[in-house]
Design a protein around this motif. Sequence first.
Motif, mmCIF file in Angstrom:
data_model
loop_
_atom_site.group_PDB
_atom_site.id
_atom_site.type_symbol
_atom_site.label_atom_id
_atom_site.label_comp_id
_atom_site.label_asym_id
_atom_site.label_seq_id
_atom_site.Cartn_x
_atom_site.Cartn_y
_atom_site.Cartn_z
ATOM 1 N N PRO A 54 -38.835 -117.437 44.403
ATOM 2 C CA PRO A 54 -39.128 -116.106 43.686
ATOM 3 C C PRO A 54 -40.736 -115.690 43.956
ATOM 4 N N SER A 55 -40.873 -114.506 43.719
ATOM 5 C CA SER A 55 -42.259 -113.750 44.095
ATOM 6 C C SER A 55 -43.048 -113.444 43.188
ATOM 7 N N GLY A 56 -42.688 -114.053 41.860
ATOM 8 C CA GLY A 56 -43.470 -113.637 40.513
ATOM 9 C C GLY A 56 -43.392 -112.000 40.471
ATOM 10 N N ASN A 57 -42.135 -111.475 40.632
ATOM 11 C CA ASN A 57 -41.640 -110.018 40.756
ATOM 12 C C ASN A 57 -43.047 -109.291 41.473
ATOM 13 N N GLY A 95 -45.971 -112.670 37.040
ATOM 14 C CA GLY A 95 -46.798 -113.747 36.946
ATOM 15 C C GLY A 95 -48.261 -113.490 36.530
ATOM 16 N N ARG A 96 -48.369 -111.925 36.464
ATOM 17 C CA ARG A 96 -49.579 -111.394 35.680
ATOM 18 C C ARG A 96 -50.747 -111.857 36.388
ATOM 19 N N ASN A 122 -53.056 -107.496 33.186
ATOM 20 C CA ASN A 122 -51.801 -106.917 32.316
ATOM 21 C C ASN A 122 -50.504 -107.099 33.267
ATOM 22 N N SER A 123 -50.591 -106.295 34.542
ATOM 23 C CA SER A 123 -49.494 -106.659 35.664
ATOM 24 C C SER A 123 -49.994 -106.242 36.832
ATOM 25 N N ASP A 162 -54.465 -102.296 37.586
ATOM 26 C CA ASP A 162 -53.823 -103.423 36.714
ATOM 27 C C ASP A 162 -53.074 -102.515 35.380
ATOM 28 N N PRO A 163 -52.045 -101.966 35.621
ATOM 29 C CA PRO A 163 -51.249 -101.162 34.629
ATOM 30 C C PRO A 163 -50.331 -102.062 33.831
#
Length: 343
Positions: free
Chosen positions: A119-122, A141-142, A166-167, A183-184
């Motif tokens: 996985p890539s942490g999305n 993963g944030r 956040n993300s 970081d949206p």
Amino acid sequence: MLLRNITNTILRVALCSLSLTVLFAASNNNFTEARSSSELEALKSLANKTSVKPSHINRKQGLQAIVGLNAQVEKVATGFKFTEGPLWHPQGFLLFSDIAENSIYKWIPKKKSEIFRRPSGNANGNTLDREGRLIAGEHSGRRVSRIEKDGKITTLASYYEGKRLNSPNDLVVKSDGSIYFTDPPYGISKEQEELGFYGVYRLTPDGKLTLLVNDFVRPNGIAFSPDEKKLYVNDSEKSHIRVFDIKSNGTLENGRIFAEQKDSSKQGVPDGMKVDVRGNVYSTGPGGVWVFSPSGKLLGKIDVPEVSTNVAWGDRDYKSLYITATTSLYRIRLNIAGIKPGQ
């Protein structure tokens, strides 16, 4: 779009590279998107309908020097769910994220794409640091992460003043080794947010994280001018690009609107962004890739058959512009080289 009243919902929320209004579960974690998978299917259906449209270069005065008369947008890979974060590796291949598939893919010219990290942490945005290590902004993963030479994953930033980011979305590395990133809140629910704002940060090589700006609605693409005196950041919700002067200590000042990217007749929003060696700015937006002069003048647009999410310079001379767009990867040859990441 399918209907005008759906356009704002999907494009403002779903098509921002990190919004991915899809419902997916990341491997090895319980991360899920806040929206439904039906919107992704609508997105893919939309891509299938528009993919038959031939590519077109909307040349305004000034774009002729960048895009040759015979240049064409070509599809080099397809069959993905939501592509993002293209990055040319100096060893001769392209990396890009498929956020919904929780993967980073490796594409070698004339060969089939293969999984590079899962996985890539999305992961969304990708870049290289000064040592050539892969830096990624992870949804689930944030965090901002780094792949070490031995393959180990290191967390570089995941908290600010004791609260989770956040993300982390897109990022760029300065010549001093500092990482600047947006970081949206794409990919997390409102209940998961801890900060209460959506910022732009600077992470120094010694691990110090500094909040630079906190008044964006949806900060997304980010890029330096060639001399690193300016930082460009677009806002997907506001449909514009802002530019800041970079102070000697790495912080920002004199923020202002650089360019607007509004076209209600086209699909897409300001998203990934890069700069060429002459300072021209390339930002994905409605209809494809918008090209601006260093002064903010629109030079023209490169139409792309699917909703574009990000761009990257590649090939040996860095004169190919790679474009991630929904389910596919595209490429067009240009006359001007782009800035190499990690340089």
